[in-house]
Enzyme design. Structure first.
Site, mmCIF file in Angstrom:
data_model
loop_
_atom_site.group_PDB
_atom_site.id
_atom_site.type_symbol
_atom_site.label_atom_id
_atom_site.label_comp_id
_atom_site.label_asym_id
_atom_site.label_seq_id
_atom_site.Cartn_x
_atom_site.Cartn_y
_atom_site.Cartn_z
ATOM 1 N N HIS A 154 0.578 -1.194 0.136
ATOM 2 C CA HIS A 154 -0.432 0.166 0.204
ATOM 3 C C HIS A 154 1.082 1.229 -0.051
ATOM 4 C CE1 HIS A 154 -3.274 2.952 1.240
ATOM 5 N NE2 HIS A 154 -3.616 2.405 0.583
ATOM 6 N N GLU A 187 -7.569 -4.339 -1.587
ATOM 7 C CA GLU A 187 -8.031 -5.010 -2.739
ATOM 8 C C GLU A 187 -8.376 -6.637 -2.789
ATOM 9 O OE1 GLU A 187 -9.545 -3.361 -5.825
ATOM 10 O OE2 GLU A 187 -8.255 -1.668 -5.493
HETATM 11 C C1 LIG Z 1 -0.309 -0.246 -3.555
HETATM 12 C C2 LIG Z 1 1.240 -0.138 -4.504
HETATM 13 C C3 LIG Z 1 1.186 0.151 -5.762
HETATM 14 C C4 LIG Z 1 2.290 0.944 -3.485
HETATM 15 O O1 LIG Z 1 3.147 1.083 -3.991
HETATM 16 P P1 LIG Z 1 3.768 1.643 -3.146
HETATM 17 O O2 LIG Z 1 3.469 2.182 -1.905
HETATM 18 O O3 LIG Z 1 4.705 3.012 -4.345
HETATM 19 O O4 LIG Z 1 5.157 1.010 -2.415
HETATM 20 P P2 LIG Z 1 6.479 0.442 -3.665
HETATM 21 O O5 LIG Z 1 6.154 0.913 -5.379
HETATM 22 O O6 LIG Z 1 7.396 1.454 -3.826
HETATM 23 O O7 LIG Z 1 7.121 -1.082 -3.874
HETATM 24 C C5 LIG Z 1 8.134 -0.753 -2.210
HETATM 25 C C6 LIG Z 1 8.942 -2.080 -2.811
HETATM 26 O O8 LIG Z 1 7.614 -3.023 -2.604
HETATM 27 C C7 LIG Z 1 7.387 -4.130 -3.931
HETATM 28 N N1 LIG Z 1 6.225 -4.695 -3.705
HETATM 29 C C8 LIG Z 1 5.350 -3.676 -3.578
HETATM 30 N N2 LIG Z 1 4.181 -4.560 -3.803
HETATM 31 C C9 LIG Z 1 4.461 -5.202 -4.174
HETATM 32 C C10 LIG Z 1 3.404 -6.689 -4.347
HETATM 33 N N3 LIG Z 1 2.284 -6.236 -3.959
HETATM 34 N N4 LIG Z 1 4.465 -7.671 -4.723
HETATM 35 C C11 LIG Z 1 5.285 -7.698 -4.700
HETATM 36 N N5 LIG Z 1 6.061 -6.734 -4.411
HETATM 37 C C12 LIG Z 1 5.537 -5.935 -4.154
HETATM 38 C C13 LIG Z 1 7.860 -3.074 -5.038
HETATM 39 O O9 LIG Z 1 8.475 -3.644 -6.133
HETATM 40 C C14 LIG Z 1 9.225 -2.470 -4.198
HETATM 41 O O10 LIG Z 1 10.201 -3.355 -4.382
HETATM 42 P P3 LIG Z 1 11.530 -2.483 -4.583
HETATM 43 O O11 LIG Z 1 11.852 -1.568 -3.408
HETATM 44 O O12 LIG Z 1 13.105 -3.431 -4.114
HETATM 45 O O13 LIG Z 1 12.039 -2.306 -6.122
HETATM 46 C C15 LIG Z 1 1.923 -1.724 -4.537
HETATM 47 O O14 LIG Z 1 2.321 -2.004 -3.311
HETATM 48 C C16 LIG Z 1 1.356 -2.764 -5.267
HETATM 49 O O15 LIG Z 1 1.518 -2.848 -6.577
HETATM 50 N N6 LIG Z 1 0.363 -3.175 -4.979
HETATM 51 C C17 LIG Z 1 -0.643 -4.195 -6.202
HETATM 52 C C18 LIG Z 1 -1.604 -4.010 -6.375
HETATM 53 C C19 LIG Z 1 -2.633 -3.562 -5.559
HETATM 54 O O16 LIG Z 1 -2.957 -4.818 -4.258
HETATM 55 N N7 LIG Z 1 -3.292 -2.359 -6.094
HETATM 56 C C20 LIG Z 1 -3.781 -2.016 -4.756
HETATM 57 C C21 LIG Z 1 -4.108 -1.180 -3.676
HETATM 58 S S1 LIG Z 1 -5.276 -0.679 -2.434
#
Ligand SMILES: CC(C)(COP(=O)(O)OP(=O)(O)OC[C@H]1O[C@@H](n2cnc3c(N)ncnc32)[C@H](O)[C@@H]1OP(=O)(O)O)[C@@H](O)C(=O)NCCC(=O)NCCS
Length: 504
Positions: free
Chosen positions: A385, A438
């Site tokens: 998240h 989700e």
């Molecule tokens: C929700 C989301 C976009 C948040 O992103 P964020 O806080 O900006 O996190 P980041 O994109 O900076 O990710 C941080 C690290 O965790 C990893 N990560 C984050 N969510 C992940 C997931 N669901 N699966 C695998 N790895 C994940 C990223 O690859 C990143 O790794 P790195 O540092 O090695 O590159 C992200 O967690 C995601 O894409 N989740 C899956 C989609 C989802 O469930 N969306 C609904 C959200 S309510």
């Protein structure tokens, strides 16, 4: 920060104190400057500004006075090596609009407040990409505390409200500011909003065309635009608080009915009208499926809907508030917000988490499937998240809701969640990745008989209430939201090229 010499007007336009003011004004106009420095022995002796010229013109003296009679003198000068921020501060505190600039006592230019204001537009303060973490408004609607894994609507825990109150109570809390305290207050609110759910005839007429052309969430934008126009929704700017509230209730009340009707028409079924004898979520399921749902399903969905009404300054809420800040009507604000929510990075797809569960199939396969995905750089849907660094409180509550329904999918989800959290902790150490809203939303909605195509629209049917509360709050602030962008294209102004003549 830039130095004065980088932003001043140079060469400087000068004059003599004996010159007629009208001549000075002509020179000002010719060189398109706001001031002329009056010199004596090449040193600044005074300054005449456009204000002085205007003042004399207004009193009919322009043609008769000399520069020396109206100039500000003696004049303070400023060194070209000072930084622009220092100059701005100095001019503001002393009340100067223009100052001669000197280098080693020699007059080299003029700096004006206008030059300095332009500078602050050219070099706006840097903010994080995507405005992450930037506070752009004050709100009393609610907030998310990511580090604590807590979010609230006004002063109450959202999860506690979801467990203990029907949706309409929480709707009243967000829009009017207080929970109903008595049954009469509750009934007064439901009596007010329930009649607003009926689709206006002009909208009902074109709904089949909209349903054929677009998916329910896209269709909702068209249907709401028409409904708002039919109602005669006027710009927020022109309305008083009670008129704005009435429009906001109308749009939020109509949204679930429109979504259910669009879904049914798409599947070839006739829309089913709302029923006053059913609670909020029960009525929604009735309008979707045409059957009265069990009380377990109604309660489960109502908890989901209450828990998703609002969630801080997310992209769609921000969009709604930006549009509201322009004074546009409630229909425009809500359709804009729906557009923002429809993007895959925001409204997401709870259906994708459900697809993951389908793919995994049984708990013993979870580790292998998830490890493969993470190793190949894929994201596990329903985990992680942008704000929470703990378990998402909505997922915690929905896990209990899903298990309460006794659906086998819920037990699979619980086992898979455990494996995913372990794998992510091993392969992405220190990232604090847990299940988000989700992951269990799809499980709960599917168990209640909602088709995956309606997962995001169902989320919209509750979020519209959060948007409307935010719109009403924003409408009380007369300041338009208008940030800046940094121009990174080729430097202007380039001459506009002539069109090449066709040969022959
Ligand atoms: C929700 C989301 C976009 C948040 O992103 P964020 O806080 O900006 O996190 P980041 O994109 O900076 O990710 C941080 C690290 O965790 C990893 N990560 C984050 N969510 C992940 C997931 N669901 N699966 C695998 N790895 C994940 C990223 O690859 C990143 O790794 P790195 O540092 O090695 O590159 C992200 O967690 C995601 O894409 N989740 C899956 C989609 C989802 O469930 N969306 C609904 C959200 S309510």
């Amino acid at each position: 920060m830039a130095l004065i010499r980088e932003v001043m007007t140079s060469p400087v336009v000068t004059g003599l104190s004996s010159e007629p003011l009208v001549e000075i004004a002509r020179r000002m106009h010719q060189h398109r400057v706001g001031s002329v420095v009056i010199v004596k022995d090449h040193a600044p002796a005074g300054i005449v500004t456009e204000r002085d010229v205007l003042g004399e013109a207004a009193s009919g003296q322009l043609a008769t006075v000399t520069a020396g009679e109206v100039m500000s003198a003696p004049v303070e000068t400023i060194d070209e090596r000072l930084d622009a921020a220092g100059a701005l501060e100095m001019m503001r505190t002393r009340g100067f609009r223009h100052m001669p600039v000197v280098a080693h006592d020699e007059l080299v230019g003029v700096i004006s407040l206008r030059d300095l204001a332009r500078l602050s537009t050219l070099a706006p303060p840097e903010v994080p990409r995507g405005l992450k973490g930037v506070v752009v408004a004050d709100t009393e609607v609610g907030d998310v505390r990511g580090a604590e894994g807590f979010y609230h609507y006004r002063q109450y825990s959202a999860v506690e409200l979801a467990i203990s109150r029907p949706l309409e109570d929480v709707w009243r809390l967000l829009v009017d500011g207080t929970l109903p305290e008595t049954r009469q207050e509750r009934t007064a609110f439901t009596d007010e909003v329930r009649p607003l759910r009926t689709i206006p005839p002009a909208v009902a007429e074109v709904l089949p065309v909209i349903a054929r052309a677009s998916a329910p969430l896209d269709g909702l934008r068209s249907a709401l635009s028409l409904a708002a126009a039919e109602r005669g929704c006027r710009p927020l700017y022109d309305l008083d608080a009670s008129e704005r509230r009435a429009d906001a209730l109308f749009v939020a009340a109509l949204t679930p009915t429109l979504l259910a009707a669009l879904f049914r028409l798409r599947t070839g079924a006739e829309p089913v009208g709302p029923r006053d004898d059913l609670g909020y979520a029960a009525n929604y399921l009735w309008m979707l499926t045409g059957s009265v749902p069990s009380s377990e399903h109604s309660q489960a969905l109502e908890r989901y809907l209450v828990s998703t009404i609002d969630h801080g300054f997310n992209a769609s809420t921000f969009t709604a508030r930006v549009i509201a800040s322009t004074g546009a009507d409630v229909g425009a604000c809500i359709t804009g917000a729906i557009g923002a929510l429809s993007g895959p990075l925001h409204g997401g797809a709870p259906s994708r988490a459900l697809e993951l569960l389908d793919e995994i199939g049984s708990p013993d396969r979870a580790r292998a499937v998830v490890t493969d995905k993470v190793r190949s750089g894929q994201r596990i849907m329903g985990f992680g998240h942008a704000v929470y660094r703990t378990e998402d409180p909505r997922s915690r509550m929905l896990r209990d809701v899903a298990r309460g329904l006794g659906d086998p999918l819920a037990e699979l989800a619980v086992a898979v969640e455990r494996s995913v959290v372990e794998v992510l902790a091993e392969l992405k150490p220190g990232r604090d990745l847990y299940a988000n809203v989700e992951f269990y939303a799809g499980v709960v909605m599917a168990a209640c008989g909602i088709e995956p195509e309606m997962f995001t629209p169902t989320f919209t049917s509750s979020r519209v209430i959060g948007w409307s509360a935010n719109i009403l709050e924003q409408a009380m602030d007369p300041k338009i939201i208008r940030p800046s962008a940094r121009y990174v294209g080729p430097p202007p102004p380039e001459p506009v090229p002539p069109m090449e003549e066709a040969p022959g």
